[in-house]
Design a protein around this motif. Structure first.
Motif, short mmCIF file in Angstrom:
data_model
loop_
_atom_site.label_atom_id
_atom_site.label_comp_id
_atom_site.label_asym_id
_atom_site.label_seq_id
_atom_site.Cartn_x
_atom_site.Cartn_y
_atom_site.Cartn_z
N ARG A 71 0.78 -1.05 0.19
CA ARG A 71 -0.16 -0.14 0.02
C ARG A 71 0.85 1.51 0.00
O ARG A 71 0.32 2.30 -0.60
N HIS A 91 -9.24 11.34 -10.63
CA HIS A 91 -8.51 9.92 -10.80
C HIS A 91 -7.69 9.85 -9.93
O HIS A 91 -7.54 8.80 -9.21
N TYR A 94 -8.99 9.01 -6.75
CA TYR A 94 -9.45 7.78 -6.66
C TYR A 94 -8.28 6.98 -6.24
O TYR A 94 -8.64 6.11 -5.48
N LEU A 95 -7.14 6.95 -6.85
CA LEU A 95 -6.14 6.04 -6.68
C LEU A 95 -5.54 6.47 -5.28
O LEU A 95 -5.29 5.54 -4.60
N ARG A 97 -7.04 7.05 -2.60
CA ARG A 97 -8.12 6.58 -1.84
C ARG A 97 -7.85 4.99 -1.88
O ARG A 97 -8.27 4.45 -0.58
N LEU A 98 -7.49 4.47 -2.82
CA LEU A 98 -7.61 2.99 -3.04
C LEU A 98 -6.41 2.56 -2.09
O LEU A 98 -6.21 1.72 -1.55
N HIS A 99 -5.11 3.54 -1.87
CA HIS A 99 -4.28 3.17 -1.26
C HIS A 99 -4.48 3.62 0.05
O HIS A 99 -3.57 3.27 1.11
N GLY A 100 -5.51 4.01 0.81
CA GLY A 100 -6.00 4.20 2.07
C GLY A 100 -5.82 5.63 2.52
O GLY A 100 -5.91 5.74 3.93
N VAL A 101 -5.58 6.36 1.58
CA VAL A 101 -5.45 7.96 2.03
C VAL A 101 -6.86 8.55 2.18
O VAL A 101 -7.85 8.20 1.35
N VAL A 145 0.71 10.07 -5.59
CA VAL A 145 -0.18 10.44 -4.95
C VAL A 145 -0.47 10.29 -3.64
O VAL A 145 -0.65 11.12 -2.67
N HIS A 146 0.04 9.25 -3.20
CA HIS A 146 -0.32 8.69 -1.59
C HIS A 146 1.00 8.76 -1.07
O HIS A 146 1.24 8.15 0.01
N MET B 1 -0.31 8.81 7.11
CA MET B 1 -1.48 9.42 6.51
C MET B 1 -2.39 8.53 5.94
O MET B 1 -3.43 8.75 5.41
N SER B 2 -2.25 7.20 5.97
CA SER B 2 -3.06 6.30 5.20
C SER B 2 -3.13 5.14 6.11
O SER B 2 -2.30 4.63 6.89
N ARG B 3 -4.18 4.39 6.01
CA ARG B 3 -4.40 2.97 6.51
C ARG B 3 -5.22 2.07 5.76
O ARG B 3 -5.50 2.29 4.83
N LEU B 5 -7.30 -0.32 3.79
CA LEU B 5 -8.76 -0.44 3.46
C LEU B 5 -9.16 -1.82 3.69
O LEU B 5 -8.71 -2.63 3.38
N LEU B 13 -15.68 1.78 -2.46
CA LEU B 13 -14.89 2.79 -3.21
C LEU B 13 -15.04 2.52 -4.95
O LEU B 13 -15.31 3.41 -5.56
#
Lengths: 311, 398
Positions: A71, A91, A94-95, A97-101, A145-146, B1-3, B5, B13
């Motif tokens: 991730r 886009h 979206y990517l 957020r897929l990484h969990g951001v 981006v993440h 900053m991320s966790r 999913l 999503l």
């Protein structure tokens, strides 16, 4: 540290990777070079978990990779992968957020990246409406981006104009300086030489050279370019004066000579001065391209068959 | 900053992206408008064709006494509309018939028409004429005209309906049949969207980027759920607007029994879509180019076509034994059961069995499809054989 440990992978009868190992440290930019079909893409896909190795494993800080560790990775595949009909900013969010951001963080990160890549004005355009060079920048943004700790980029610079190369290189350099580990593959050897802290050369699925660029070039040969103000024939006289010296190139005024590994450059210089005034005395270091040609041109290892990259 | 999913968050999503992207596409609204247009035409068509059928213009030359009342009476019994036009003489009436202004005129003991006399109009005119002539004959035999008239008008057959709901059931059946056509359209369109979406991700290689972050199953599930929800929303819009349109135009009366078939269709859409979309996604995962899509989705589409023709068959042969079987066997039940349920033909146990079998099939298909999808989706280039896709899964999962 990202470690690839003895990775092997076959496609049917074709060996794509054969006991491949190398490591990339945080804060290091690692250039991964090799001929077409040498196994670069296969290795990168295995790092990202898109492909499974037949044997061997990839570790990050000592732990075998899993979905959760990956991730934190950023990936730019060789065949660019974006949804053609999606808006750029959307886009990227979206990517991320897929990484969990989280949404808000993702939103800001996407805006900042587009700013850095001079694409802010196109933020709400569809990916397909961009030129190929700009799509490539968006692709890089997608890998960044993440804020990944490891970045794996397959041919990130191919097809970019010099300005594009510079802006992308600057973005990557900034990430490396911030402590990210970056691996990228490229055929542009001058670029790799200029950007990378370390280089791995892969041939037929095996790593044939691995190390810091200077180190690799330094150990390759002990050559000097000399210009001596003496009558023609001085080159032969010099060769006679210094034991084990070989003449690589013999011009009238300048010559390139190579000392044996045990040779002393100062005694070479003394021998030259004895012949006449020395106008030039420069160590000649092979470029990465020279190095690449020499290792890739070596005869194939006995087990070596025709290698191909992932189709 | 991320966790990380969770699987569910990843599915959500992906589903939101699918839904959000596609609802903004113009094709969504265009297909909605086209379907509503078709509904409007279907609802309005009978009214246009009715125009000539149930109403006639007739002239009675010489105005024989009592004939007009008799014709009106017979017309109301026969449930047709007859309007009378004045005609000064036979010549004028004949001209009007030739011009098409009149359907027929009566002159003495003959009825004159342009080409042929409509059966229901013939019956009405014949009965009225017999009635009037009979009364006249009885009258001349010395019987009181009032008695004759009373006797003749009261001698009308009463209709006793043994199955008073038949009309309503027919209407519901018609709604459900039309629903089947729409349902078929939705299933085939949205399953195709799933297939195209899968290939789009493969051909653009975005699938590699996505699958570096979330499991293949989450991507598959999110895609099917997102697109399915959109199909459901569109179907609900079609159903709601279609019923509204039909009732506004006076074709049906909006009531509970009329809305039920629409709700049934929505429910069956969800089941049918789950089955067909899984199959389509698995088929599409085997290829890397949109051009090959036709090739791999043909078996799935054929299955849908067979169901569709099955629905036609059942609509036309409601009592056939095959109708009962087809409405229970999945995946045919998805199109055929709603039809039988709407008409009230399906017994409770049949509905239960159809649901149970359908859910069982879906459970099997989802597992199979997910495995094929996982095994094939990252293999670029030539078509992946089912066998390879099936076997490849071990490696991708571990």
């Amino acid at each position: 540290m990202l470690e690839l440990d003895r990775l092997s992978r076959r496609y049917g009868d074709v060996v794509a990777l054969d006991d491949l190992s190398f490591a990339v440290r945080p804060g290091q930019m690692y250039g991964f070079v090799g001929t077409n079909g040498a196994g670069k893409t296969t290795a990168m896909r295995i790092v990202l978990g898109v492909l499974e190795p037949d044997s061997g494993e990839v570790r990050w800080n000592g732990a075998p990779l899993n979905q959760d560790i990956r991730r934190e990775f950023g990936y730019m595949p060789e065949e660019r992968g974006l949804y053609p009909k999606m808006q750029i900013h959307e886009h990227l969010v979206y990517l991320a957020r897929l990484h969990g951001v989280a949404r808000i963080t993702a939103d800001k990160a996407a805006s900042d990246l587009l700013e850095a890549l001079a694409l802010s004005e196109r933020a709400s355009d569809r990916v397909e409406s961009l030129s190929l060079g700009n799509q490539q920048r968006v692709q890089l943004a997608a890998a960044l981006v993440h804020e990944p700790t490891v970045m794996v980029l397959d041919e990130p610079f191919s097809g970019l104009d010099p300005m594009g190369v510079d802006s992308m290189a600057a973005v990557l350099r900034a990430r490396v300086d911030a402590g990210a580990a970056v691996v990228f593959s490229s055929h542009q050897l001058e670029l790799v030489e200029r950007l990378c802290d370390a280089v791995g050369i892969i041939r037929a699925g095996r790593l044939v050279a691995d190390g810091a660029v200077d180190e690799l070039r330094g150990t390759a040969a002990n050559r000097f370019r000399l210009a001596v103000g003496a009558a023609p024939g001085w080159v032969a006289a010099l060769a006679a004066a210094v034991p084990g010296l070989t003449v690589v190139e013999d011009g009238d005024r300048t010559a390139v000579v190579e000392l044996p590994p045990s040779g002393d450059d100062q005694s070479l210089l003394d021998a030259a001065r004895a012949l006449g005034p020395v106008h030039q005395f420069t160590p000649v270091r092979p470029t990465l391209a020279d190095l690449f040609r020499s290792v890739v041109a070596e005869p194939a290892v006995p087990s070596g068959s025709e290698k191909v990259e992932a189709a | 900053m991320s966790r990380p999913l969770s699987f569910r968050e990843a599915v959500t999503l992906v589903a939101r992206r699918e839904f959000g992207q596609r609802i903004r596409e113009r094709s969504f609204f265009i297909s909605l408008l086209i379907t509503l247009g078709i509904i409007a035409v279907v609802v309005l068509l009978p009214r246009f064709t009715d125009f000539g059928a149930g109403s006639y213009d007739v002239a009675l030359v010489g105005e024989p006494s009592g004939l007009q009342e008799a014709v009106s009476h017979q017309a109301s019994v026969a449930d047709i509309e007859v309007s009378f036009r004045p005609a000064a003489d036979a010549a004028e009436a004949e001209q009007a018939v030739r011009d098409g202004d009149l359907d027929a005129y009566l002159d003495g003991d003959s009825v004159v028409v342009d080409q042929s006399l409509d059966d229901s109009l013939r019956a009405v005119l014949q009965n009225a004429y017999s009635q009037v002539e009979g009364a006249r004959a009885l009258e001349s035999a010395g019987i009181d005209p009032a008695d004759v008239s009373a006797a003749l008008t009261s001698a009308t057959l009463q209709t006793v309906t043994l199955d008073p709901d038949a009309d309503e059931r027919e209407t519901r059946g018609a709604i459900a049949f039309f629903g089947t056509i729409v349902l078929f359209g939705q299933l085939i369109t949205y399953s195709m969207w799933v297939a195209m979406g899968v290939v789009e991700e493969k051909s653009s290689r975005v699938v590699e980027v996505i699958l570096a972050t979330i499991p293949a199953r989450a991507l598959l599930a999110g895609k099917i759920i997102g697109i399915g929800l959109l199909g459901l929303v569109q179907l609900a819009l079609i159903g709601g607007l279609g019923l509204g349109l039909a009732s506004a135009l006076g074709a049906i009366e909006l009531s509970g029994p009329m809305i039920t078939p629409v709700l049934t269709a929505l429910g069956w859409f969800v089941l049918g879509f789950a089955a067909y979309a899984s199959l389509s996604a698995a088929a599409a995962a085997r290829i890397s180019r949109q051009e090959d899509l036709q090739n791999v989705t043909t078996p799935v589409n054929t299955l849908m076509m067979v169901s569709y023709f099955g629905a036609f068959y059942v609509f036309l042969n409601q009592d056939a034994a095959a109708a009962g079987v087809l409405s229970v066997v999945p995946p045919f039940s998805a199109l055929i059961m709603p039809l039988r349920m709407a008409r009230g033909d399906a017994a409770g146990w049949e509905i239960g069995l159809a649901l149970g079998l359908m859910l069982a099939l879906i459970a099997v298909l989802v597992v199979l499809a997910a495995r094929i999808y996982e095994g094939a989706v990252l293999r670029m280039g030539a078509k992946v054989s089912l066998k390879d896709a099936w076997a490849a899964r071990r490696k991708v999962i571990s």
